[in-house]
Design a protein around this motif. Structure first.
Motif, PDB file in Angstrom:
ATOM      1  N   VAL A  43       0.860  -1.170   0.000  1.00  0.00           N
ATOM      2  CA  VAL A  43       0.000   0.000   0.000  1.00  0.00           C
ATOM      3  C   VAL A  43       0.901   1.225   0.000  1.00  0.00           C
ATOM      4  CG1 VAL A  43      -1.790   1.287   1.212  1.00  0.00           C
ATOM      5  CG2 VAL A  43      -1.783  -1.213   1.289  1.00  0.00           C
ATOM      6  N   VAL A  44       0.711   2.098  -1.005  1.00  0.00           N
ATOM      7  CA  VAL A  44       1.442   3.358  -1.043  1.00  0.00           C
ATOM      8  C   VAL A  44       0.431   4.477  -0.872  1.00  0.00           C
ATOM      9  CG1 VAL A  44       3.450   2.592  -2.356  1.00  0.00           C
ATOM     10  CG2 VAL A  44       1.419   3.303  -3.574  1.00  0.00           C
ATOM     11  N   GLY A  45       0.788   5.464  -0.087  1.00  0.00           N
ATOM     12  CA  GLY A  45      -0.141   6.551   0.176  1.00  0.00           C
ATOM     13  C   GLY A  45       0.599   7.862   0.364  1.00  0.00           C
ATOM     14  N   ASP A  46      -0.147   8.948   0.297  1.00  0.00           N
ATOM     15  CA  ASP A  46       0.436  10.266   0.529  1.00  0.00           C
ATOM     16  C   ASP A  46      -0.358  10.984   1.613  1.00  0.00           C
ATOM     17  OD1 ASP A  46      -1.896  11.148  -0.689  1.00  0.00           O
ATOM     18  OD2 ASP A  46      -0.908  12.007  -2.422  1.00  0.00           O
ATOM     19  N   ASP A  47       0.089  12.165   1.964  1.00  0.00           N
ATOM     20  CA  ASP A  47      -0.595  12.938   3.001  1.00  0.00           C
ATOM     21  C   ASP A  47      -1.785  13.709   2.459  1.00  0.00           C
ATOM     22  OD1 ASP A  47       1.152  12.054   4.942  1.00  0.00           O
ATOM     23  OD2 ASP A  47       2.549  13.719   4.635  1.00  0.00           O
ATOM     24  N   ALA A  48      -2.071  13.577   1.154  1.00  0.00           N
ATOM     25  CA  ALA A  48      -3.180  14.294   0.541  1.00  0.00           C
ATOM     26  C   ALA A  48      -4.411  13.417   0.372  1.00  0.00           C
ATOM     27  CB  ALA A  48      -2.751  14.860  -0.816  1.00  0.00           C
ATOM     28  N   GLY A  49      -4.395  12.197   0.906  1.00  0.00           N
ATOM     29  CA  GLY A  49      -5.569  11.335   0.865  1.00  0.00           C
ATOM     30  C   GLY A  49      -5.619  10.365  -0.294  1.00  0.00           C
ATOM     31  N   HIS A  50      -4.532  10.175  -1.038  1.00  0.00           N
ATOM     32  CA  HIS A  50      -4.495   9.206  -2.135  1.00  0.00           C
ATOM     33  C   HIS A  50      -3.794   7.944  -1.661  1.00  0.00           C
ATOM     34  CE1 HIS A  50      -4.667  13.098  -4.306  1.00  0.00           C
ATOM     35  NE2 HIS A  50      -5.560  12.432  -5.011  1.00  0.00           N
ATOM     36  N   SER A  51      -4.293   6.796  -2.120  1.00  0.00           N
ATOM     37  CA  SER A  51      -3.609   5.541  -1.830  1.00  0.00           C
ATOM     38  C   SER A  51      -3.722   4.609  -3.031  1.00  0.00           C
ATOM     39  CB  SER A  51      -4.183   4.857  -0.583  1.00  0.00           C
ATOM     40  OG  SER A  51      -5.494   4.399  -0.830  1.00  0.00           O
ATOM     41  N   LEU A  52      -2.734   3.755  -3.163  1.00  0.00           N
ATOM     42  CA  LEU A  52      -2.700   2.728  -4.196  1.00  0.00           C
ATOM     43  C   LEU A  52      -2.333   1.430  -3.511  1.00  0.00           C
ATOM     44  CD1 LEU A  52      -2.608   1.591  -7.094  1.00  0.00           C
ATOM     45  CD2 LEU A  52      -0.234   2.411  -7.209  1.00  0.00           C
ATOM     46  N   THR A  53      -3.188   0.418  -3.665  1.00  0.00           N
ATOM     47  CA  THR A  53      -2.933  -0.901  -3.105  1.00  0.00           C
ATOM     48  C   THR A  53      -2.579  -1.833  -4.253  1.00  0.00           C
ATOM     49  OG1 THR A  53      -4.511  -0.512  -1.312  1.00  0.00           O
ATOM     50  CG2 THR A  53      -3.888  -2.805  -1.751  1.00  0.00           C
ATOM     51  N   LEU A  54      -1.434  -2.492  -4.142  1.00  0.00           N
ATOM     52  CA  LEU A  54      -0.984  -3.473  -5.133  1.00  0.00           C
ATOM     53  C   LEU A  54      -1.131  -4.845  -4.512  1.00  0.00           C
ATOM     54  CD1 LEU A  54       2.276  -1.577  -6.063  1.00  0.00           C
ATOM     55  CD2 LEU A  54       0.201  -1.669  -7.452  1.00  0.00           C
ATOM     56  N   ARG A  55      -1.935  -5.702  -5.159  1.00  0.00           N
ATOM     57  CA  ARG A  55      -2.162  -7.057  -4.663  1.00  0.00           C
ATOM     58  C   ARG A  55      -1.867  -8.046  -5.786  1.00  0.00           C
ATOM     59  NH1 ARG A  55      -8.167  -6.395  -2.126  1.00  0.00           N
ATOM     60  NH2 ARG A  55      -8.622  -6.467  -4.346  1.00  0.00           N
ATOM     61  N   TRP A  56      -1.554  -9.263  -5.425  1.00  0.00           N
ATOM     62  CA  TRP A  56      -1.267 -10.323  -6.387  1.00  0.00           C
ATOM     63  C   TRP A  56      -2.426 -11.314  -6.363  1.00  0.00           C
ATOM     64  CZ3 TRP A  56       2.707  -8.759  -9.142  1.00  0.00           C
ATOM     65  CH2 TRP A  56       3.582  -7.850  -8.552  1.00  0.00           C
ATOM     66  N   SER A  57      -2.860 -11.751  -7.550  1.00  0.00           N
ATOM     67  CA  SER A  57      -4.010 -12.649  -7.638  1.00  0.00           C
ATOM     68  C   SER A  57      -3.691 -13.830  -8.539  1.00  0.00           C
ATOM     69  CB  SER A  57      -5.227 -11.892  -8.179  1.00  0.00           C
ATOM     70  OG  SER A  57      -5.045 -11.586  -9.550  1.00  0.00           O
ATOM     71  N   ASP A  58      -4.627 -14.761  -8.627  1.00  0.00           N
ATOM     72  CA  ASP A  58      -4.492 -15.923  -9.503  1.00  0.00           C
ATOM     73  C   ASP A  58      -4.990 -15.634 -10.913  1.00  0.00           C
ATOM     74  OD1 ASP A  58      -3.394 -17.461  -7.484  1.00  0.00           O
ATOM     75  OD2 ASP A  58      -5.352 -18.176  -6.795  1.00  0.00           O
ATOM     76  N   ALA A  59      -5.481 -14.437 -11.164  1.00  0.00           N
ATOM     77  CA  ALA A  59      -6.012 -14.077 -12.485  1.00  0.00           C
ATOM     78  C   ALA A  59      -4.882 -14.008 -13.511  1.00  0.00           C
ATOM     79  CB  ALA A  59      -6.727 -12.729 -12.410  1.00  0.00           C
ATOM     80  N   ASP A  60      -5.266 -14.109 -14.788  1.00  0.00           N
ATOM     81  CA  ASP A  60      -4.284 -14.062 -15.872  1.00  0.00           C
ATOM     82  C   ASP A  60      -3.984 -12.637 -16.328  1.00  0.00           C
ATOM     83  OD1 ASP A  60      -4.059 -16.816 -15.905  1.00  0.00           O
ATOM     84  OD2 ASP A  60      -5.690 -17.051 -17.354  1.00  0.00           O
ATOM     85  N   ALA A  61      -4.815 -11.679 -15.943  1.00  0.00           N
ATOM     86  CA  ALA A  61      -4.635 -10.287 -16.362  1.00  0.00           C
ATOM     87  C   ALA A  61      -4.840  -9.364 -15.167  1.00  0.00           C
ATOM     88  CB  ALA A  61      -5.630  -9.940 -17.467  1.00  0.00           C
ATOM     89  N   ALA A  62      -4.276  -8.184 -15.277  1.00  0.00           N
ATOM     90  CA  ALA A  62      -4.430  -7.193 -14.212  1.00  0.00           C
ATOM     91  C   ALA A  62      -5.860  -6.661 -14.204  1.00  0.00           C
ATOM     92  CB  ALA A  62      -3.444  -6.054 -14.415  1.00  0.00           C
TER      93      ALA A  62
END
Length: 138
Positions: A33-52
């Motif tokens: 999880v990457v985030g900033d002090d301005a209220g934005h976040s990005l969560t990167l997770r890994w799955s069993d799917a073949d595509a993002a």
């Protein structure tokens, strides 16, 4: 799960302001999880799917990446909510020892915002989402 502070590596991509960008090395199936002090976040997770796959909102984006990445992969997704349009561009490069290099850039999508401002009735919205602008007397 690791949480990392977001930084910007650039201020603009074309005419689009950069919200956040970065590059990181992930090991195994770590959720990041990457985030900033301005209220934005990005969560990167890994799955069993073949595509993002991506979901969430401009302020809380979630990117599910294929867990078995054997070759480099890259892509882009667009998020919009309440008049905010955001593009998420990403790449994943497999490294040795089960490591992966993930690079991401989150930018404001000024072209989509301009299209909505010029012709709000012609903009494609998510099901159930109404136009946020009106023309003429209310």
């Amino acid at each position: 799960m690791q949480t990392i502070g977001m930084r910007k590596m650039a201020d603009f991509v074309g005419d689009n302001p950069v919200v956040a960008s970065g590059s990181l090395i992930a090991r195994g199936d770590e959720q990041i999880v990457v985030g900033d002090d301005a209220g934005h976040s990005l969560t990167l997770r890994w799955s069993d799917a073949d595509a993002a796959q991506a979901h969430g909102s401009p302020s809380a984006a979630i990117l599910d990446l294929p867990g078995r990445v054997a070759t480099p992969l890259a892509g882009a997704f667009v998020f919009h909510a309440e008049g905010v349009y955001l593009q998420l561009r990403y790449s994943v490069e497999p490294l040795s020892g089960g490591l992966r290099r993930v690079t991401y850039t989150m930018i404001e999508d000024m072209a989509a915002l301009l299209a909505e401002a010029e012709a709000p009735g012609l903009v494609h919205h998510a099901p159930g989402e109404a136009t946020r602008m009106s023309v003429g007397p209310g």
